[in-house]
Design a protein around this motif. Structure first.
Motif, PDB file in Angstrom:
ATOM      1  N   ASN A 103      29.317 -41.960 -18.500  1.00 38.44           N
ATOM      2  CA  ASN A 103      29.611 -40.688 -19.168  1.00 38.44           C
ATOM      3  C   ASN A 103      30.695 -39.887 -18.438  1.00 38.44           C
ATOM      4  O   ASN A 103      30.544 -38.711 -18.133  1.00 38.44           O
ATOM      5  CB  ASN A 103      28.333 -39.852 -19.315  1.00 38.44           C
ATOM      6  CG  ASN A 103      27.298 -40.538 -20.161  1.00 38.44           C
ATOM      7  OD1 ASN A 103      27.636 -41.199 -21.148  1.00 38.44           O
ATOM      8  ND2 ASN A 103      26.032 -40.437 -19.780  1.00 38.44           N
ATOM      9  N   HIS A 104      31.797 -40.571 -18.134  1.00 38.03           N
ATOM     10  CA  HIS A 104      32.970 -39.981 -17.483  1.00 38.03           C
ATOM     11  C   HIS A 104      32.725 -39.569 -16.037  1.00 38.03           C
ATOM     12  O   HIS A 104      33.492 -38.775 -15.468  1.00 38.03           O
ATOM     13  CB  HIS A 104      33.483 -38.760 -18.270  1.00 38.03           C
ATOM     14  CG  HIS A 104      34.214 -39.134 -19.520  1.00 38.03           C
ATOM     15  ND1 HIS A 104      35.224 -38.363 -20.057  1.00 38.03           N
ATOM     16  CD2 HIS A 104      34.090 -40.191 -20.364  1.00 38.03           C
ATOM     17  CE1 HIS A 104      35.684 -38.932 -21.158  1.00 38.03           C
ATOM     18  NE2 HIS A 104      35.000 -40.053 -21.360  1.00 38.03           N
ATOM     19  N   GLY A 132      34.787 -50.191 -15.374  1.00 44.96           N
ATOM     20  CA  GLY A 132      34.320 -49.541 -16.585  1.00 44.96           C
ATOM     21  C   GLY A 132      35.139 -49.995 -17.780  1.00 44.96           C
ATOM     22  O   GLY A 132      35.722 -51.078 -17.761  1.00 44.96           O
ATOM     23  N   GLY A 133      35.209 -49.131 -18.797  1.00 40.72           N
ATOM     24  CA  GLY A 133      35.957 -49.451 -20.004  1.00 40.72           C
ATOM     25  C   GLY A 133      37.441 -49.230 -19.815  1.00 40.72           C
ATOM     26  O   GLY A 133      38.035 -49.687 -18.840  1.00 40.72           O
ATOM     27  N   LEU A 134      38.045 -48.499 -20.721  1.00 38.58           N
ATOM     28  CA  LEU A 134      39.493 -48.295 -20.663  1.00 38.58           C
ATOM     29  C   LEU A 134      39.937 -47.584 -19.396  1.00 38.58           C
ATOM     30  O   LEU A 134      41.038 -47.807 -18.894  1.00 38.58           O
ATOM     31  CB  LEU A 134      39.955 -47.509 -21.897  1.00 38.58           C
ATOM     32  CG  LEU A 134      39.859 -48.231 -23.238  1.00 38.58           C
ATOM     33  CD1 LEU A 134      40.259 -47.296 -24.378  1.00 38.58           C
ATOM     34  CD2 LEU A 134      40.740 -49.483 -23.239  1.00 38.58           C
ATOM     35  N   SER A 135      39.078 -46.724 -18.867  1.00 35.85           N
ATOM     36  CA  SER A 135      39.452 -45.955 -17.674  1.00 35.85           C
ATOM     37  C   SER A 135      39.276 -46.743 -16.381  1.00 35.85           C
ATOM     38  O   SER A 135      39.731 -46.321 -15.320  1.00 35.85           O
ATOM     39  CB  SER A 135      38.625 -44.679 -17.587  1.00 35.85           C
ATOM     40  OG  SER A 135      37.282 -44.989 -17.216  1.00 35.85           O
ATOM     41  N   ARG A 139      37.678 -42.182 -13.586  1.00 35.53           N
ATOM     42  CA  ARG A 139      37.169 -40.808 -13.699  1.00 35.53           C
ATOM     43  C   ARG A 139      36.000 -40.591 -12.748  1.00 35.53           C
ATOM     44  O   ARG A 139      35.845 -39.505 -12.165  1.00 35.53           O
ATOM     45  CB  ARG A 139      36.776 -40.512 -15.152  1.00 35.53           C
ATOM     46  CG  ARG A 139      37.977 -40.362 -16.069  1.00 35.53           C
ATOM     47  CD  ARG A 139      37.611 -40.196 -17.520  1.00 35.53           C
ATOM     48  NE  ARG A 139      37.022 -41.399 -18.089  1.00 35.53           N
ATOM     49  CZ  ARG A 139      37.143 -41.760 -19.359  1.00 35.53           C
ATOM     50  NH1 ARG A 139      37.845 -41.007 -20.199  1.00 35.53           N
ATOM     51  NH2 ARG A 139      36.575 -42.853 -19.817  1.00 35.53           N
ATOM     52  N   ALA A 140      35.182 -41.616 -12.547  1.00 35.97           N
ATOM     53  CA  ALA A 140      34.110 -41.526 -11.558  1.00 35.97           C
ATOM     54  C   ALA A 140      34.689 -41.349 -10.163  1.00 35.97           C
ATOM     55  O   ALA A 140      34.198 -40.540  -9.357  1.00 35.97           O
ATOM     56  CB  ALA A 140      33.243 -42.783 -11.615  1.00 35.97           C
ATOM     57  N   VAL A 141      35.749 -42.074  -9.864  1.00 32.42           N
ATOM     58  CA  VAL A 141      36.384 -41.981  -8.542  1.00 32.42           C
ATOM     59  C   VAL A 141      36.937 -40.585  -8.299  1.00 32.42           C
ATOM     60  O   VAL A 141      36.761 -40.015  -7.213  1.00 32.42           O
ATOM     61  CB  VAL A 141      37.497 -43.042  -8.409  1.00 32.42           C
ATOM     62  CG1 VAL A 141      38.339 -42.794  -7.157  1.00 32.42           C
ATOM     63  CG2 VAL A 141      36.900 -44.437  -8.382  1.00 32.42           C
ATOM     64  N   GLU A 142      37.600 -40.006  -9.292  1.00 35.79           N
ATOM     65  CA  GLU A 142      38.181 -38.677  -9.098  1.00 35.79           C
ATOM     66  C   GLU A 142      37.100 -37.626  -8.864  1.00 35.79           C
ATOM     67  O   GLU A 142      37.287 -36.689  -8.076  1.00 35.79           O
ATOM     68  CB  GLU A 142      39.063 -38.304 -10.292  1.00 35.79           C
ATOM     69  CG  GLU A 142      40.312 -39.161 -10.400  1.00 35.79           C
ATOM     70  CD  GLU A 142      41.078 -39.267  -9.079  1.00 35.79           C
ATOM     71  OE1 GLU A 142      41.413 -38.210  -8.499  1.00 35.79           O
ATOM     72  OE2 GLU A 142      41.314 -40.399  -8.613  1.00 35.79           O
ATOM     73  N   HIS A 143      35.958 -37.755  -9.503  1.00 40.00           N
ATOM     74  CA  HIS A 143      34.851 -36.837  -9.234  1.00 40.00           C
ATOM     75  C   HIS A 143      34.309 -37.038  -7.817  1.00 40.00           C
ATOM     76  O   HIS A 143      33.971 -36.072  -7.131  1.00 40.00           O
ATOM     77  CB  HIS A 143      33.734 -37.050 -10.255  1.00 40.00           C
ATOM     78  CG  HIS A 143      34.060 -36.530 -11.614  1.00 40.00           C
ATOM     79  ND1 HIS A 143      33.178 -36.576 -12.662  1.00 40.00           N
ATOM     80  CD2 HIS A 143      35.186 -35.963 -12.114  1.00 40.00           C
ATOM     81  CE1 HIS A 143      33.729 -36.057 -13.742  1.00 40.00           C
ATOM     82  NE2 HIS A 143      34.959 -35.682 -13.428  1.00 40.00           N
ATOM     83  N   THR A 159      43.097 -47.671  -4.560  1.00 44.62           N
ATOM     84  CA  THR A 159      41.809 -48.072  -5.110  1.00 44.62           C
ATOM     85  C   THR A 159      41.925 -49.446  -5.765  1.00 44.62           C
ATOM     86  O   THR A 159      43.020 -49.963  -5.984  1.00 44.62           O
ATOM     87  CB  THR A 159      41.313 -47.076  -6.170  1.00 44.62           C
ATOM     88  OG1 THR A 159      42.234 -47.068  -7.269  1.00 44.62           O
ATOM     89  CG2 THR A 159      41.197 -45.668  -5.608  1.00 44.62           C
ATOM     90  N   VAL A 160      40.759 -50.000  -6.097  1.00 43.85           N
ATOM     91  CA  VAL A 160      40.683 -51.186  -6.947  1.00 43.85           C
ATOM     92  C   VAL A 160      39.909 -50.761  -8.185  1.00 43.85           C
ATOM     93  O   VAL A 160      38.812 -50.199  -8.066  1.00 43.85           O
ATOM     94  CB  VAL A 160      39.963 -52.353  -6.262  1.00 43.85           C
ATOM     95  CG1 VAL A 160      39.935 -53.569  -7.175  1.00 43.85           C
ATOM     96  CG2 VAL A 160      40.610 -52.693  -4.925  1.00 43.85           C
ATOM     97  N   SER A 161      40.465 -50.994  -9.366  1.00 43.85           N
ATOM     98  CA  SER A 161      39.750 -50.635 -10.589  1.00 43.85           C
ATOM     99  C   SER A 161      39.835 -51.785 -11.589  1.00 43.85           C
ATOM    100  O   SER A 161      40.890 -52.398 -11.750  1.00 43.85           O
ATOM    101  CB  SER A 161      40.330 -49.355 -11.204  1.00 43.85           C
ATOM    102  OG  SER A 161      41.690 -49.517 -11.549  1.00 43.85           O
ATOM    103  N   PHE A 162      38.708 -52.040 -12.219  1.00 41.51           N
ATOM    104  CA  PHE A 162      38.613 -53.095 -13.222  1.00 41.51           C
ATOM    105  C   PHE A 162      38.391 -52.459 -14.589  1.00 41.51           C
ATOM    106  O   PHE A 162      37.386 -51.787 -14.810  1.00 41.51           O
ATOM    107  CB  PHE A 162      37.459 -54.043 -12.898  1.00 41.51           C
ATOM    108  CG  PHE A 162      37.682 -54.871 -11.673  1.00 41.51           C
ATOM    109  CD1 PHE A 162      38.443 -56.030 -11.723  1.00 41.51           C
ATOM    110  CD2 PHE A 162      37.123 -54.490 -10.456  1.00 41.51           C
ATOM    111  CE1 PHE A 162      38.652 -56.797 -10.599  1.00 41.51           C
ATOM    112  CE2 PHE A 162      37.323 -55.258  -9.317  1.00 41.51           C
ATOM    113  CZ  PHE A 162      38.090 -56.414  -9.376  1.00 41.51           C
ATOM    114  N   HIS A 163      39.329 -52.684 -15.490  1.00 40.53           N
ATOM    115  CA  HIS A 163      39.247 -52.156 -16.847  1.00 40.53           C
ATOM    116  C   HIS A 163      38.648 -53.245 -17.748  1.00 40.53           C
ATOM    117  O   HIS A 163      39.259 -54.293 -17.945  1.00 40.53           O
ATOM    118  CB  HIS A 163      40.636 -51.747 -17.330  1.00 40.53           C
ATOM    119  CG  HIS A 163      41.304 -50.773 -16.413  1.00 40.53           C
ATOM    120  ND1 HIS A 163      41.464 -49.438 -16.726  1.00 40.53           N
ATOM    121  CD2 HIS A 163      41.839 -50.923 -15.166  1.00 40.53           C
ATOM    122  CE1 HIS A 163      42.075 -48.821 -15.737  1.00 40.53           C
ATOM    123  NE2 HIS A 163      42.309 -49.709 -14.780  1.00 40.53           N
TER     124      HIS A 163
END
Length: 210
Positions: A103-104, A132-135, A139-143, A159-163
């Motif tokens: 949830n963002h 996560g999905g498209l993001s 958004r979790a990281v920025e929080h 960072t490492v992010s998997f879309h």
């Protein structure tokens, strides 16, 4: 100064036999039933092993029994659990948080873990692997950056992010097109090691005071 050269120097410094390895607590943030976190965490642990110079301790939120109600007078069982996890966080020179996006934002179990502790996070670097999905969980990281800033921690830019990671790994947990994510993991670990060593050395000369 060449940042890439500096990061490589830090990794070399971490691998030197004269230097104690960088102790990294890898925090697996999801405790949801059917979670994808084990696939992501095993991938990252393989990258950390190849990087070298690190001592890894996996702290899995799913294995932690701290209550969501913070208490001034916790029960003996809660005190024991808090002490058990706290000792592992204290021993760490750095952290890597592996988190999905709910949830963002990030999971409640992770926030609960963070909030039970204070000085254990101080003046240490925190890296992020998100999915996560498209993001891609960003958004979790920025929080999380805001939360760790309040705790006097230093968050790593890289960072490492998997879309949409669910179709990116084979049945054995290997990424099917690893070049880009492996490069991202190397960059993250380079910077994390540099900050871990720099802050560890600084605290040995001048203790950190919040």
């Amino acid at each position: 100064m060449d940042i890439k050269s500096t990061a490589s120097d830090a990794a070399h410094h971490a691998n030197s036999p004269a230097v104690r390895p960088v102790r990294v607590a890898v925090i697996v943030a999801s405790n949801r039933e059917g979670r994808f976190a084990p696939v992501i965490s095993q991938w990252f642990l393989s990258r950390a092993e190849d990087f070298g110079g690190l001592e890894i301790d996996v702290v899995d939120v799913a294995d932690i029994t701290l209550p969501t109600a913070l208490a001034f007078r916790p029960s003996d069982a809660v005190r024991a659990e808090r002490s058990r996890i706290g000792a592992r966080l204290t021993a760490a020179d750095a952290f890597v948080v592996i988190t999905p996006e709910y949830n963002h934002s990030y999971p409640a179990g992770l926030k609960n873990l963070i909030d039970w502790y204070g000085t254990e996070w101080h003046a240490k670097p925190v890296g992020f692997v998100s999915y996560g999905g498209l993001s891609g969980g960003l958004r979790a990281v920025e929080h999380l950056r805001q939360v760790f800033a309040e705790l006097h921690a230093v968050t790593i830019r890289d960072t490492v992010s998997f879309h949409g990671p669910w179709g990116q790994f084979d049945d054995d947990g290997r990424h099917t097109d690893p070049d880009e994510c492996n490069t991202a993991a190397k960059s993250l670990l380079d910077k994390l090691s540099w900050w871990a060593l720099a802050l560890r050395d600084a605290k040995s000369v001048r203790p950190f005071a919040a």
